[in-house]
Design an enzyme around this catalytic site. Sequence first.
Site, PDB file in Angstrom:
ATOM      1  N   TYR A 284       0.838  -1.203   0.000  1.00 29.79           N
ATOM      2  CA  TYR A 284       0.000   0.000   0.000  1.00 29.79           C
ATOM      3  C   TYR A 284       0.869   1.246   0.000  1.00 29.79           C
ATOM      4  O   TYR A 284       2.039   1.221   0.387  1.00 29.79           O
ATOM      5  CB  TYR A 284      -0.949   0.011   1.206  1.00 29.79           C
ATOM      6  CG  TYR A 284      -0.281   0.238   2.545  1.00 29.79           C
ATOM      7  CD1 TYR A 284      -0.152   1.525   3.084  1.00 29.79           C
ATOM      8  CD2 TYR A 284       0.220  -0.835   3.287  1.00 29.79           C
ATOM      9  CE1 TYR A 284       0.442   1.733   4.313  1.00 29.79           C
ATOM     10  CE2 TYR A 284       0.824  -0.632   4.512  1.00 29.79           C
ATOM     11  CZ  TYR A 284       0.940   0.651   5.026  1.00 29.79           C
ATOM     12  OH  TYR A 284       1.546   0.861   6.242  1.00 29.79           O
ATOM     13  N   CYS A 285       0.282   2.351  -0.452  1.00 30.11           N
ATOM     14  CA  CYS A 285       0.915   3.670  -0.340  1.00 30.11           C
ATOM     15  C   CYS A 285      -0.141   4.616   0.217  1.00 30.11           C
ATOM     16  O   CYS A 285      -1.014   4.203   0.980  1.00 30.11           O
ATOM     17  CB  CYS A 285       1.507   4.134  -1.667  1.00 30.11           C
ATOM     18  SG  CYS A 285       0.327   4.279  -3.029  1.00 30.11           S
ATOM     19  N   TRP A 286      -0.086   5.885  -0.137  1.00 29.84           N
ATOM     20  CA  TRP A 286      -1.021   6.843   0.457  1.00 29.84           C
ATOM     21  C   TRP A 286      -2.462   6.613   0.006  1.00 29.84           C
ATOM     22  O   TRP A 286      -3.376   6.527   0.804  1.00 29.84           O
ATOM     23  CB  TRP A 286      -0.575   8.269   0.116  1.00 29.84           C
ATOM     24  CG  TRP A 286      -1.563   9.325   0.517  1.00 29.84           C
ATOM     25  CD1 TRP A 286      -2.238  10.171  -0.304  1.00 29.84           C
ATOM     26  CD2 TRP A 286      -2.007   9.649   1.840  1.00 29.84           C
ATOM     27  NE1 TRP A 286      -3.073  11.003   0.415  1.00 29.84           N
ATOM     28  CE2 TRP A 286      -2.950  10.702   1.735  1.00 29.84           C
ATOM     29  CE3 TRP A 286      -1.709   9.139   3.114  1.00 29.84           C
ATOM     30  CZ2 TRP A 286      -3.585  11.258   2.846  1.00 29.84           C
ATOM     31  CZ3 TRP A 286      -2.344   9.697   4.214  1.00 29.84           C
ATOM     32  CH2 TRP A 286      -3.262  10.737   4.082  1.00 29.84           C
TER      33      TRP A 286
ATOM     34  N   TYR B 172      -3.319   3.856   2.414  1.00 34.66           N
ATOM     35  CA  TYR B 172      -3.365   4.190   3.835  1.00 34.66           C
ATOM     36  C   TYR B 172      -4.596   5.029   4.159  1.00 34.66           C
ATOM     37  O   TYR B 172      -5.192   4.887   5.246  1.00 34.66           O
ATOM     38  CB  TYR B 172      -2.104   4.952   4.253  1.00 34.66           C
ATOM     39  CG  TYR B 172      -2.223   5.555   5.638  1.00 34.66           C
ATOM     40  CD1 TYR B 172      -2.032   4.775   6.773  1.00 34.66           C
ATOM     41  CD2 TYR B 172      -2.584   6.892   5.809  1.00 34.66           C
ATOM     42  CE1 TYR B 172      -2.187   5.306   8.041  1.00 34.66           C
ATOM     43  CE2 TYR B 172      -2.749   7.431   7.072  1.00 34.66           C
ATOM     44  CZ  TYR B 172      -2.541   6.640   8.184  1.00 34.66           C
ATOM     45  OH  TYR B 172      -2.706   7.177   9.437  1.00 34.66           O
TER      46      TYR B 172
END
Length: 359
Positions: free
Chosen positions: A96-98, A125
């Site tokens: 995952y990232c932002w 996130y």
Amino acid sequence: MAVQFVTAAEALARLAEFDTVIDARSPAEYAEDRLPAAVNWPVLDDEERARVGTIYKQVSAFEARKVGAALVSRNIAAHLEREMPGRPKHWKPLVYCWRGGKRSGSLALVLDQIGFRTCVLEGGYKAFRAQVREDLDRLPAKLDLRVVCGRTGSGKTRLLQALRAAGAQVLDLEGLACHRGSVLGVLPGQPQPSQKHFETRIWHELRGFDPARPVYVESESRKVGNLRVPEVLMERMRRDSECIRVELPDESRVRLLMEDYDFFLRDVDLFERQLECLVELRGRAVVDRWKALARGGEMAQVCLELMHTHYDPVYLKSMQRNFAHFEQARVVQPRSGDPDELTRVAAELLAGENTALPA
């Protein structure tokens, strides 16, 4: 094989299925908060992320993507060289990232092309954070909370530890916040987490509890150090929860405080700096007297006076005002704060877990 996208609710329900949870954000983003047990494989570090963002704003999105692609490629290669040896073919990561976009997508694409069963957290996130907030508003109502009350030095934290060792469900807010809760509760060398990560830690504990069994928690203020306890949880503790009041003799309280705050004995300068927090409430003359006693080796006397003139009156007023069932609390009276004695008290409490809340 293709990258699979999973919603936050699905990912969290299946969290144990993933061999590794990979946070592809920058180190600063990761440090502020992250999914439980996530490891950081930043595809852009903090400086690189800022650089690409500046190019995006000042030049163009196209130029930013060109620069970013080169940086991302080098960073992913470094992660693969460091992390891939020994990974089996059936290794299953969640990335995952932002917002579940380019950073996680780039890393997931490479992992998928290698042949790993790669999943990406849809919404990143941001979606996880929304789920945490939703659950923090929902989960406390499902729990039977038992609030452990008692004056400063009564051994509440030690009793919680004894209860946990005996198999009870315990929510240790001070442990999660890395703070003892009072104005003198700072823990040297242990910075508090961010507010978001404190909430994630609480959320992680709450979702693991069995609603059919009691959960023991200490009677905290709304803030533990610089961190705020989630509002719904606090209201559940104060309005609806049974209280257990721990009463310990003053002599034992002083001894316990000097054991638990022994770092102040080793660093009197630190103790004096912390006492400055009380000048507004207790006055300069009183605080300076306590400092002089501490410098003279009379720390036990300082503890006794702090208990009687500051902590005890404030605590009693707060409990009577804020905890609806404090006056009907079950009273336990350990003979001391020693581990064996608190183990005995914990066993007695667990034996009476099914006792109904007083009317």
